[in-house]
Write a protein that holds these residues in place. Structure first.
Motif, PDB file in Angstrom:
ATOM      1  N   ARG A  53     -27.167 -55.915  35.491  1.00  0.00           N
ATOM      2  CA  ARG A  53     -28.053 -56.032  34.535  1.00  0.00           C
ATOM      3  C   ARG A  53     -27.684 -55.399  33.025  1.00  0.00           C
ATOM      4  NH1 ARG A  53     -34.097 -57.089  34.457  1.00  0.00           N
ATOM      5  NH2 ARG A  53     -34.876 -56.172  32.326  1.00  0.00           N
ATOM      6  N   LEU A  54     -27.765 -56.046  31.965  1.00  0.00           N
ATOM      7  CA  LEU A  54     -27.017 -55.799  30.870  1.00  0.00           C
ATOM      8  C   LEU A  54     -27.606 -54.432  30.234  1.00  0.00           C
ATOM      9  CD1 LEU A  54     -25.279 -56.685  28.366  1.00  0.00           C
ATOM     10  CD2 LEU A  54     -27.258 -57.427  27.218  1.00  0.00           C
ATOM     11  N   HIS A  55     -26.765 -53.537  30.031  1.00  0.00           N
ATOM     12  CA  HIS A  55     -27.108 -52.044  29.231  1.00  0.00           C
ATOM     13  C   HIS A  55     -26.500 -51.651  28.043  1.00  0.00           C
ATOM     14  CE1 HIS A  55     -29.538 -50.701  32.695  1.00  0.00           C
ATOM     15  NE2 HIS A  55     -28.672 -51.305  33.569  1.00  0.00           N
ATOM     16  N   ALA A  56     -26.875 -50.928  27.444  1.00  0.00           N
ATOM     17  CA  ALA A  56     -26.175 -50.360  26.098  1.00  0.00           C
ATOM     18  C   ALA A  56     -24.820 -50.410  26.296  1.00  0.00           C
ATOM     19  CB  ALA A  56     -27.096 -49.176  25.502  1.00  0.00           C
ATOM     20  N   HIS A  57     -24.413 -49.592  27.321  1.00  0.00           N
ATOM     21  CA  HIS A  57     -22.936 -49.240  27.546  1.00  0.00           C
ATOM     22  C   HIS A  57     -22.059 -50.338  27.776  1.00  0.00           C
ATOM     23  CE1 HIS A  57     -24.133 -49.437  31.810  1.00  0.00           C
ATOM     24  NE2 HIS A  57     -22.800 -49.912  31.911  1.00  0.00           N
ATOM     25  N   HIS A  58     -22.586 -51.669  28.114  1.00  0.00           N
ATOM     26  CA  HIS A  58     -21.925 -52.935  28.122  1.00  0.00           C
ATOM     27  C   HIS A  58     -21.464 -53.424  26.685  1.00  0.00           C
ATOM     28  CE1 HIS A  58     -23.923 -53.268  32.218  1.00  0.00           C
ATOM     29  NE2 HIS A  58     -22.774 -53.252  32.395  1.00  0.00           N
TER      30      HIS A  58
ATOM     31  N   ASP B  43     -28.709 -55.002  20.293  1.00  0.00           N
ATOM     32  CA  ASP B  43     -29.742 -54.373  20.429  1.00  0.00           C
ATOM     33  C   ASP B  43     -30.984 -55.160  20.545  1.00  0.00           C
ATOM     34  OD1 ASP B  43     -28.306 -52.044  20.222  1.00  0.00           O
ATOM     35  OD2 ASP B  43     -28.705 -51.796  18.058  1.00  0.00           O
ATOM     36  N   ALA B  44     -30.956 -56.282  19.931  1.00  0.00           N
ATOM     37  CA  ALA B  44     -32.002 -57.312  19.765  1.00  0.00           C
ATOM     38  C   ALA B  44     -31.995 -57.798  21.452  1.00  0.00           C
ATOM     39  CB  ALA B  44     -31.914 -58.433  18.856  1.00  0.00           C
ATOM     40  N   LEU B  45     -31.149 -58.144  21.832  1.00  0.00           N
ATOM     41  CA  LEU B  45     -31.173 -58.388  23.266  1.00  0.00           C
ATOM     42  C   LEU B  45     -31.747 -57.569  24.204  1.00  0.00           C
ATOM     43  CD1 LEU B  45     -27.543 -60.196  23.664  1.00  0.00           C
ATOM     44  CD2 LEU B  45     -29.876 -61.454  23.456  1.00  0.00           C
ATOM     45  N   LEU B  46     -31.116 -56.230  24.082  1.00  0.00           N
ATOM     46  CA  LEU B  46     -31.884 -55.014  24.979  1.00  0.00           C
ATOM     47  C   LEU B  46     -33.238 -55.060  24.650  1.00  0.00           C
ATOM     48  CD1 LEU B  46     -29.000 -52.783  24.577  1.00  0.00           C
ATOM     49  CD2 LEU B  46     -29.519 -54.107  26.594  1.00  0.00           C
ATOM     50  N   ALA B  47     -33.920 -55.194  23.466  1.00  0.00           N
ATOM     51  CA  ALA B  47     -35.346 -55.146  23.107  1.00  0.00           C
ATOM     52  C   ALA B  47     -36.059 -56.291  23.866  1.00  0.00           C
ATOM     53  CB  ALA B  47     -35.403 -55.057  21.682  1.00  0.00           C
ATOM     54  N   GLU B  48     -35.462 -57.728  23.652  1.00  0.00           N
ATOM     55  CA  GLU B  48     -36.020 -58.455  24.582  1.00  0.00           C
ATOM     56  C   GLU B  48     -35.940 -58.311  25.872  1.00  0.00           C
ATOM     57  OE1 GLU B  48     -35.042 -62.904  23.308  1.00  0.00           O
ATOM     58  OE2 GLU B  48     -33.506 -61.701  22.367  1.00  0.00           O
ATOM     59  N   GLN B  49     -34.931 -57.877  26.601  1.00  0.00           N
ATOM     60  CA  GLN B  49     -35.076 -57.604  28.041  1.00  0.00           C
ATOM     61  C   GLN B  49     -36.035 -56.528  28.322  1.00  0.00           C
ATOM     62  OE1 GLN B  49     -31.235 -57.649  30.771  1.00  0.00           O
ATOM     63  NE2 GLN B  49     -31.510 -55.335  29.904  1.00  0.00           N
ATOM     64  N   GLU B  50     -36.215 -55.664  27.538  1.00  0.00           N
ATOM     65  CA  GLU B  50     -37.022 -54.539  28.034  1.00  0.00           C
ATOM     66  C   GLU B  50     -38.416 -54.883  27.685  1.00  0.00           C
ATOM     67  OE1 GLU B  50     -38.703 -50.782  28.885  1.00  0.00           O
ATOM     68  OE2 GLU B  50     -36.328 -51.296  28.577  1.00  0.00           O
ATOM     69  N   ALA B  51     -38.737 -55.984  26.819  1.00  0.00           N
ATOM     70  CA  ALA B  51     -40.272 -56.578  26.694  1.00  0.00           C
ATOM     71  C   ALA B  51     -40.342 -57.420  27.722  1.00  0.00           C
ATOM     72  CB  ALA B  51     -40.234 -57.397  25.444  1.00  0.00           C
ATOM     73  N   GLY B  52     -39.611 -57.820  28.603  1.00  0.00           N
ATOM     74  CA  GLY B  52     -39.526 -58.806  29.587  1.00  0.00           C
ATOM     75  C   GLY B  52     -39.468 -60.252  29.300  1.00  0.00           C
ATOM     76  N   VAL B  53     -39.324 -60.504  28.224  1.00  0.00           N
ATOM     77  CA  VAL B  53     -39.145 -61.927  27.808  1.00  0.00           C
ATOM     78  C   VAL B  53     -37.629 -62.661  28.319  1.00  0.00           C
ATOM     79  CG1 VAL B  53     -38.766 -63.290  25.633  1.00  0.00           C
ATOM     80  CG2 VAL B  53     -40.262 -61.285  25.775  1.00  0.00           C
ATOM     81  N   CYS B  54     -36.745 -61.832  28.825  1.00  0.00           N
ATOM     82  CA  CYS B  54     -35.295 -62.327  28.989  1.00  0.00           C
ATOM     83  C   CYS B  54     -34.837 -61.316  29.969  1.00  0.00           C
ATOM     84  CB  CYS B  54     -34.404 -62.581  27.947  1.00  0.00           C
ATOM     85  SG  CYS B  54     -34.939 -63.592  26.728  1.00  0.00           S
ATOM     86  N   ALA B  55     -33.789 -61.621  30.760  1.00  0.00           N
ATOM     87  CA  ALA B  55     -33.094 -60.665  31.636  1.00  0.00           C
ATOM     88  C   ALA B  55     -31.680 -61.084  31.707  1.00  0.00           C
ATOM     89  CB  ALA B  55     -33.561 -60.818  33.166  1.00  0.00           C
ATOM     90  N   PHE B  56     -31.011 -60.057  31.024  1.00  0.00           N
ATOM     91  CA  PHE B  56     -29.575 -60.494  30.841  1.00  0.00           C
ATOM     92  C   PHE B  56     -28.688 -59.713  31.655  1.00  0.00           C
ATOM     93  CE2 PHE B  56     -32.041 -60.490  26.687  1.00  0.00           C
ATOM     94  CZ  PHE B  56     -31.484 -61.827  26.330  1.00  0.00           C
TER      95      PHE B  56
ATOM     96  N   VAL C 104     -24.280 -59.192  33.299  1.00  0.00           N
ATOM     97  CA  VAL C 104     -22.949 -59.316  33.030  1.00  0.00           C
ATOM     98  C   VAL C 104     -22.296 -59.240  34.295  1.00  0.00           C
ATOM     99  CG1 VAL C 104     -22.734 -58.515  30.647  1.00  0.00           C
ATOM    100  CG2 VAL C 104     -22.532 -56.969  32.554  1.00  0.00           C
ATOM    101  N   LEU C 105     -20.960 -60.022  34.417  1.00  0.00           N
ATOM    102  CA  LEU C 105     -20.415 -60.094  35.876  1.00  0.00           C
ATOM    103  C   LEU C 105     -19.252 -59.233  35.352  1.00  0.00           C
ATOM    104  CD1 LEU C 105     -19.898 -60.781  38.675  1.00  0.00           C
ATOM    105  CD2 LEU C 105     -18.507 -62.735  37.608  1.00  0.00           C
ATOM    106  N   VAL C 106     -18.947 -58.040  35.895  1.00  0.00           N
ATOM    107  CA  VAL C 106     -18.050 -56.966  35.686  1.00  0.00           C
ATOM    108  C   VAL C 106     -16.985 -56.786  36.530  1.00  0.00           C
ATOM    109  CG1 VAL C 106     -17.750 -54.367  34.944  1.00  0.00           C
ATOM    110  CG2 VAL C 106     -19.900 -55.861  34.372  1.00  0.00           C
ATOM    111  N   ALA C 107     -15.704 -56.880  35.941  1.00  0.00           N
ATOM    112  CA  ALA C 107     -14.520 -56.581  37.254  1.00  0.00           C
ATOM    113  C   ALA C 107     -14.518 -55.378  37.688  1.00  0.00           C
ATOM    114  CB  ALA C 107     -13.131 -57.150  36.401  1.00  0.00           C
TER     115      ALA C 107
END
Length: 176
Positions: free
Chosen positions: A6-11, A46-59, A61-64
Motif C-alpha cells: 500500500r502506498l506510503h509517504a516513504h515511497h 501528498d494529495a494521493l495519500l490524503a485521498e487514500q486516507e479518506a477512503g476514496v482510493c487505494a494506491f 506499488v509493486l516494489v522489487a
C-alpha cells in the motif's frame, strides 16, 4: 520476489524515479502526465495519500526486493463495492507477466481489504498489452470508453466480478 505494498509517504522518491524513468514508455500508450505533474510531484503525492486516507482510493506499488518501484496498481473511486483499476509497470518488466500476476493478486485481496465486489478498467485501443493483462486476469469487455475516460483516447471498458472464482492461471501468460 516483488511485493505489492500500500502506498506510503516513504515511497515518494521511488515512485518519482519510476515515473521519470518510464515517462516516454508510458506516453506511447497512455496520455503523458505532463511537466506540471513532475514539477509539483510532492504536492500531488501528498494529495494521493490524503485521498487514500479518506477512503476514496487505494494506491499500491509493486516494489522489487532491492527497493525500486516496478509498478503502480491503483483502485480509484471506491464506492458501493466497486472501484476503477489503473496500473502501469516499468518498461524493463513489461511482457513478463508481472502486471497480470499483480492484477490477479489485487483482485484476490480487494474483497476482504476494501469490501469490493467489482472492478472496472478502461483501456485505450492502442494499448493491446493492457487489454491482454485484463483478459488474462478475468476481466470482460463491457463497452466503449471515450476520450473523457482515457485522457483523449478511445478504448474499451472492462469489468471483473470479484465474487466469481479466480481466472485460471494460464501457461502462456509469461509468469512462471
Amino acid at each position: 520476489m516483488p511485493e505489492l505494498q500500500r502506498l506510503h509517504a516513504h515511497h515518494a522518491p521511488a515512485v518519482l524515479a519510476f515515473e521519470l524513468a518510464n515517462r516516454a514508455y508510458f506516453a506511447a500508450s497512455v496520455s503523458d502526465r505532463g511537466d506540471a505533474y513532475f514539477d509539483h510531484f510532492a504536492d500531488r503525492f501528498d494529495a494521493l495519500l490524503a485521498e487514500q486516507e479518506a477512503g476514496v482510493c487505494a494506491f499500491h506499488v509493486l516494489v522489487a526486493e532491492d527497493g525500486p518501484v516496478l509498478g503502480r496498481f491503483n483502485l480509484l473511486d471506491l464506492e458501493d463495492g466497486t472501484a476503477v483499476l489503473g496500473y502501469r509497470v516499468a518498461q524493463h518488466v513489461a511482457g513478463r507477466g508481472v502486471a497480470t500476476a499483480t492484477v490477479r493478486d489485487l483482485c484476490r485481496l480487494a474483497p476482504d481489504r476494501y469490501g469490493l465486489h467489482t472492478l472496472r478498467a478502461a483501456v485505450a485501443h492502442q494499448n493491446p498489452a493492457s487489454r491482454k493483462v485484463l483478459t488474462r486476469a478475468g476481466f470482460l469487455p463491457t463497452g466503449p470508453a471515450g476520450p473523457a475516460d482515457l485522457g483523449g483516447k478511445h478504448g474499451t471498458w472492462y469489468r471483473r466480478d470479484l465474487t466469481l472464482l479466480q481466472a485460471p492461471e494460464r501457461e502462456d501468460d509469461g509468469h512462471r
